[in-house]
Design an enzyme around this catalytic site. Structure first.
Site, PDB file in Angstrom:
ATOM      1  N   LYS A   1       1.125  -1.352  -0.036  1.00  0.00           N
ATOM      2  CA  LYS A   1       0.112  -0.040  -0.023  1.00  0.00           C
ATOM      3  C   LYS A   1       0.909   1.312   0.042  1.00  0.00           C
ATOM      4  O   LYS A   1       0.707   2.205  -0.732  1.00  0.00           O
ATOM      5  CB  LYS A   1      -0.964   0.074   1.149  1.00  0.00           C
ATOM      6  CG  LYS A   1      -1.575   1.346   1.417  1.00  0.00           C
ATOM      7  CD  LYS A   1      -2.291   1.281   2.830  1.00  0.00           C
ATOM      8  CE  LYS A   1      -1.501   1.414   4.056  1.00  0.00           C
ATOM      9  NZ  LYS A   1      -1.361   3.148   4.196  1.00  0.00           N
ATOM     10  N   ASN A   2       1.949   1.259   1.066  1.00  0.00           N
ATOM     11  CA  ASN A   2       2.686   2.303   0.971  1.00  0.00           C
ATOM     12  C   ASN A   2       3.713   2.804  -0.135  1.00  0.00           C
ATOM     13  O   ASN A   2       4.088   3.607  -0.155  1.00  0.00           O
ATOM     14  CB  ASN A   2       3.302   2.271   2.294  1.00  0.00           C
ATOM     15  CG  ASN A   2       2.233   2.698   3.688  1.00  0.00           C
ATOM     16  OD1 ASN A   2       1.276   3.149   3.327  1.00  0.00           O
ATOM     17  ND2 ASN A   2       2.867   2.083   4.652  1.00  0.00           N
TER      18      ASN A   2
ATOM     19  N   CYS B   1      -4.339   7.589   9.482  1.00  0.00           N
ATOM     20  CA  CYS B   1      -4.907   6.991  10.908  1.00  0.00           C
ATOM     21  C   CYS B   1      -4.797   7.956  11.913  1.00  0.00           C
ATOM     22  O   CYS B   1      -3.722   8.706  11.871  1.00  0.00           O
ATOM     23  CB  CYS B   1      -3.929   5.686  11.161  1.00  0.00           C
ATOM     24  SG  CYS B   1      -4.156   4.672   9.807  1.00  0.00           S
TER      25      CYS B   1
ATOM     26  N   ARG C   1      -0.811  14.288  12.889  1.00  0.00           N
ATOM     27  CA  ARG C   1      -0.043  14.072  11.336  1.00  0.00           C
ATOM     28  C   ARG C   1       0.060  15.172  10.692  1.00  0.00           C
ATOM     29  O   ARG C   1      -0.449  15.795   9.855  1.00  0.00           O
ATOM     30  CB  ARG C   1      -0.991  13.083  10.680  1.00  0.00           C
ATOM     31  CG  ARG C   1      -1.544  11.991  11.125  1.00  0.00           C
ATOM     32  CD  ARG C   1      -0.548  10.770  11.514  1.00  0.00           C
ATOM     33  NE  ARG C   1       0.230  10.095  10.409  1.00  0.00           N
ATOM     34  CZ  ARG C   1      -0.257   9.066   9.649  1.00  0.00           C
ATOM     35  NH1 ARG C   1      -1.308   8.494  10.026  1.00  0.00           N
ATOM     36  NH2 ARG C   1       0.368   8.613   8.688  1.00  0.00           N
TER      37      ARG C   1
ATOM     38  N   ASP D   1       4.818   0.056  11.866  1.00  0.00           N
ATOM     39  CA  ASP D   1       3.445  -0.365  11.210  1.00  0.00           C
ATOM     40  C   ASP D   1       3.231  -1.894  11.483  1.00  0.00           C
ATOM     41  O   ASP D   1       2.395  -2.426  11.262  1.00  0.00           O
ATOM     42  CB  ASP D   1       3.299  -0.210   9.779  1.00  0.00           C
ATOM     43  CG  ASP D   1       3.291   1.301   9.282  1.00  0.00           C
ATOM     44  OD1 ASP D   1       3.336   1.595   8.023  1.00  0.00           O
ATOM     45  OD2 ASP D   1       3.017   1.884  10.157  1.00  0.00           O
TER      46      ASP D   1
ATOM     47  N   ARG E   1      -8.251  -1.018   4.112  1.00  0.00           N
ATOM     48  CA  ARG E   1      -7.479   0.156   3.750  1.00  0.00           C
ATOM     49  C   ARG E   1      -6.176  -0.393   3.027  1.00  0.00           C
ATOM     50  O   ARG E   1      -5.832   0.124   2.288  1.00  0.00           O
ATOM     51  CB  ARG E   1      -7.454   1.197   4.621  1.00  0.00           C
ATOM     52  CG  ARG E   1      -8.470   2.174   4.909  1.00  0.00           C
ATOM     53  CD  ARG E   1      -8.387   3.357   5.731  1.00  0.00           C
ATOM     54  NE  ARG E   1      -6.778   4.106   5.059  1.00  0.00           N
ATOM     55  CZ  ARG E   1      -6.364   4.423   5.737  1.00  0.00           C
ATOM     56  NH1 ARG E   1      -6.420   4.629   7.264  1.00  0.00           N
ATOM     57  NH2 ARG E   1      -5.167   5.131   5.465  1.00  0.00           N
TER      58      ARG E   1
HETATM   59  C1  EPZ Z   1       3.824   6.725   6.194  1.00  0.00           C
HETATM   60  O1  EPZ Z   1       3.398   7.706   6.981  1.00  0.00           O
HETATM   61  C2  EPZ Z   1       2.899   5.768   6.258  1.00  0.00           C
HETATM   62  N1  EPZ Z   1       1.887   5.921   5.542  1.00  0.00           N
HETATM   63  C3  EPZ Z   1       2.645   5.392   7.604  1.00  0.00           C
HETATM   64  O2  EPZ Z   1       1.991   4.165   7.464  1.00  0.00           O
HETATM   65  C4  EPZ Z   1       3.916   4.793   8.529  1.00  0.00           C
HETATM   66  O3  EPZ Z   1       3.543   4.452   9.822  1.00  0.00           O
HETATM   67  C5  EPZ Z   1       4.951   5.947   8.356  1.00  0.00           C
HETATM   68  O4  EPZ Z   1       5.328   6.408   7.288  1.00  0.00           O
HETATM   69  C6  EPZ Z   1       6.083   5.669   9.130  1.00  0.00           C
HETATM   70  O5  EPZ Z   1       6.838   4.602   8.444  1.00  0.00           O
HETATM   71  C7  EPZ Z   1       1.890   5.962   4.165  1.00  0.00           C
HETATM   72  O6  EPZ Z   1       3.030   5.688   3.520  1.00  0.00           O
HETATM   73  C8  EPZ Z   1       0.574   6.368   3.381  1.00  0.00           C
HETATM   74  P1  EPZ Z   1       6.280  10.066   8.561  1.00  0.00           P
HETATM   75  P2  EPZ Z   1       3.819   9.288   7.205  1.00  0.00           P
HETATM   76  O7  EPZ Z   1       6.265  11.306   7.964  1.00  0.00           O
HETATM   77  O8  EPZ Z   1       4.484   9.764   5.900  1.00  0.00           O
HETATM   78  C9  EPZ Z   1       6.509  13.420  11.819  1.00  0.00           C
HETATM   79  C10 EPZ Z   1       0.221   2.531   7.727  1.00  0.00           C
HETATM   80  O9  EPZ Z   1      -0.354   1.989   8.849  1.00  0.00           O
HETATM   81  N2  EPZ Z   1       6.206  14.439  10.791  1.00  0.00           N
HETATM   82  O10 EPZ Z   1       7.357   9.182   8.151  1.00  0.00           O
HETATM   83  O11 EPZ Z   1       2.772  10.215   7.628  1.00  0.00           O
HETATM   84  C11 EPZ Z   1       5.305  12.347  12.297  1.00  0.00           C
HETATM   85  O12 EPZ Z   1       4.319  12.981  12.974  1.00  0.00           O
HETATM   86  C12 EPZ Z   1       0.553   3.765   7.812  1.00  0.00           C
HETATM   87  O13 EPZ Z   1       0.219   1.986   6.507  1.00  0.00           O
HETATM   88  C13 EPZ Z   1       6.299  15.563  11.341  1.00  0.00           C
HETATM   89  O14 EPZ Z   1       6.426  15.999  12.293  1.00  0.00           O
HETATM   90  O15 EPZ Z   1       5.076   9.200   8.271  1.00  0.00           O
HETATM   91  C14 EPZ Z   1       6.067  11.178  12.843  1.00  0.00           C
HETATM   92  O16 EPZ Z   1       6.218  11.298  13.978  1.00  0.00           O
HETATM   93  C15 EPZ Z   1       0.281   4.506   9.344  1.00  0.00           C
HETATM   94  N3  EPZ Z   1       6.104  16.599  10.425  1.00  0.00           N
HETATM   95  C16 EPZ Z   1       7.411  10.982  12.118  1.00  0.00           C
HETATM   96  O17 EPZ Z   1       7.507  12.521  11.436  1.00  0.00           O
HETATM   97  C17 EPZ Z   1       5.799  16.269   8.981  1.00  0.00           C
HETATM   98  O18 EPZ Z   1       5.758  17.183   8.349  1.00  0.00           O
HETATM   99  C18 EPZ Z   1       7.632   9.974  11.013  1.00  0.00           C
HETATM  100  O19 EPZ Z   1       6.325  10.263   9.963  1.00  0.00           O
HETATM  101  C19 EPZ Z   1       5.689  14.893   8.728  1.00  0.00           C
HETATM  102  C20 EPZ Z   1       6.148  13.829   9.759  1.00  0.00           C
END
Ligand code: EPZ
Length: 407
Positions: free
Chosen positions: A22-23, A117, A122, A299, A389
């Protein structure tokens, strides 16, 4: 409300072929906006988030066609610069990729109410930081780059999958060279890089940085990488039920941190000829700390913590999404005992009982399915649409392993 009924308590066994990730599929779908030529993406899972992403692009004028099993042809030549329907954008996190794709293609994008989620905040500050670094301006909810994007150094202060994806989608169409420092290295980010290279993009990895030389792009073709999170979830179903489950179609290297935690807990892990098998029983508590790839994937945290609770307990430290413990309350309705502290949790060894529970998010919901498979009797999991999803054909796949499971 959609629900899943599971009559658990029986050992599962057999082999499941995982679907495309998915990702990984979602960034590839939005990357097709960057060219007016036709793109072909193979091994795409037919899951809700993919369907919604395609609906978003179609609503903006893109042509989308499913070809032979799991293969997609997408042409965005006639795509219009417009803000897609809010109800679609707010239903998934990957809609954030519209910002990078539209800025790269049209020099304009919209900040909308993106979804994802709800286990933690987020934010999108890092995505906007990348856009501004490349010369875009933020005006209310518009992101404008009327003179196009210009290559720059984007120095992220932490690893973000989504912000790395968006930075790539912008940088490949920016004028000149961009360096993305502290870039994510998840297999799904690498999959996007392969796809962008097939479109003519010049991208190289230099340690933890990505170096991108912007250019016009042609139509591309790539296959979606096998879903390591789906694979890990099915492997755990063997441990949840005292059986032995194998998966094919995902790379054991992508799961190396996860598999080493299972081995350290005493499970038997075999990787041979593209097939991964996990069996046996855990004889020690699961001790896990999530981290960006190649660390333990957040995840798989809920699902693995659950398995620990079914054996000798689990000590969990969640460093990516500190609030990602909503599933514990639902599991406590099935008999789990646990304590929370800050970004950690301790799950005591627990005997779980069949029950009716609500899935709050995708991976927490997957943990509830594993709990239901382990518990004697009939369990009902409400809100199962959250799990659909990210898990293609979940009933067929678990049934093929011997589970008594149906909608
Ligand atoms: C992606 O989410 C995935 N979603 C998530 O999978 C996964 O858990 C996550 O990466 C971590 O591997 C998709 O790919 C659609 P991040 P993403 O930006 O991109 C912080 C699932 O179950 N952050 O790597 O949103 C954030 O809050 C889903 O398949 C900021 O602070 O995750 C987190 O603490 C759930 N500011 C950390 O970075 C930002 O602008 C990592 O989040 C962006 C992120």
């Amino acid at each position: 409300m959609e629900k899943l009924t599971v009559r658990g308590g029986r050992p599962l066994g057999g082999t499941v072929r995982v679907s495309g990730s998915k990702n990984a599929a979602l960034p590839l779908i939005f990357a097709t906006v960057l060219t007016e030529s036709v793109c072909v993406i193979e091994n795409v899972p037919r899951i809700r988030d993919v369907e919604i992403s395609l609906e978003i692009l179609s609503s903006m004028g893109a042509q989308v066609r499913w070809e032979k099993r799991g293969s997609l042809a997408i042409c965005t030549e006639n795509m219009r610069l417009a803000a897609p329907p809010e109800h679609l954008v707010c239903s998934l996190r990957a809609s954030t990729y519209l910002m990078g794709a539209m800025l790269g293609r049209f020099g304009r994008a919209y900040v909308q109410n993106f979804g994802g989620c709800n286990f933690s905040p987020r934010p999108i500050d890092m995505h906007l930081f990348a856009a501004k670094a490349l010369g875009a301006d933020l005006e209310n909810n518009d992101i404008l780059a009327p003179h196009g994007l210009r290559g720059a150094v984007i120095a992220f202060d932490k690893v973000s999958v989504g912000a790395t994806v968006n930075a790539l989608l912008m940088a490949v169409r920016a004028e000149g060279r961009t360096v993305i420092e502290n870039a994510a290295a998840e297999p799904h980010v690498e999959n996007l890089i392969v796809f962008l290279r097939s479109m003519g993009a010049a991208i190289s990895r230099l340690g933890s940085a990505l170096v991108v030389d912007g250019s016009a792009l042609r139509g591309g073709r790539a296959a979606v990488v096998g879903d390591m999170i789906e694979g890990g979830t099915y492997l755990l179903s063997g441990l949840a039920t005292g059986g032995a489950v194998s998966v094919e179609g995902c790379d054991a290297v992508h799961l190396s941190s996860f598999l080493s935690i299972l081995r350290r807990g005493g499970a038997f892990v075999k990787t041979e000829g593209g097939r991964i098998t996990v069996s046996g029983r855990l004889i020690a508590p699961i001790m896990l700390k999530t981290a960006p790839y190649p660390g333990f994937p957040t995840d798989l945290q809920p699902q693995t913590a659950l398995i620990g609770a079914l054996h000798n307990g689990a000590v969990v430290t969640e460093t990516v999404f500190p609030g990602r413990f909503g599933y514990l309350e639902a599991l406590s309705d099935m008999g789990l005992s646990y304590v929370r502290s800050g970004s950690g949790a301790y799950l005591f060894p627990s005997r779980l009982y069949a029950g009716s529970v609500m899935a709050e998010d995708l991976r927490g919901g997957a943990a509830l399915v594993l709990a239901a498979l382990s518990a004697e009797g009939e369990s009902v999991i409400y809100g199962i649409s959250a799990v659909l999803r990210g898990y293609e054909n979940i009933v067929e796949k678990f049934s093929s392993l011997g589970a008594n499971i149906n909608f």
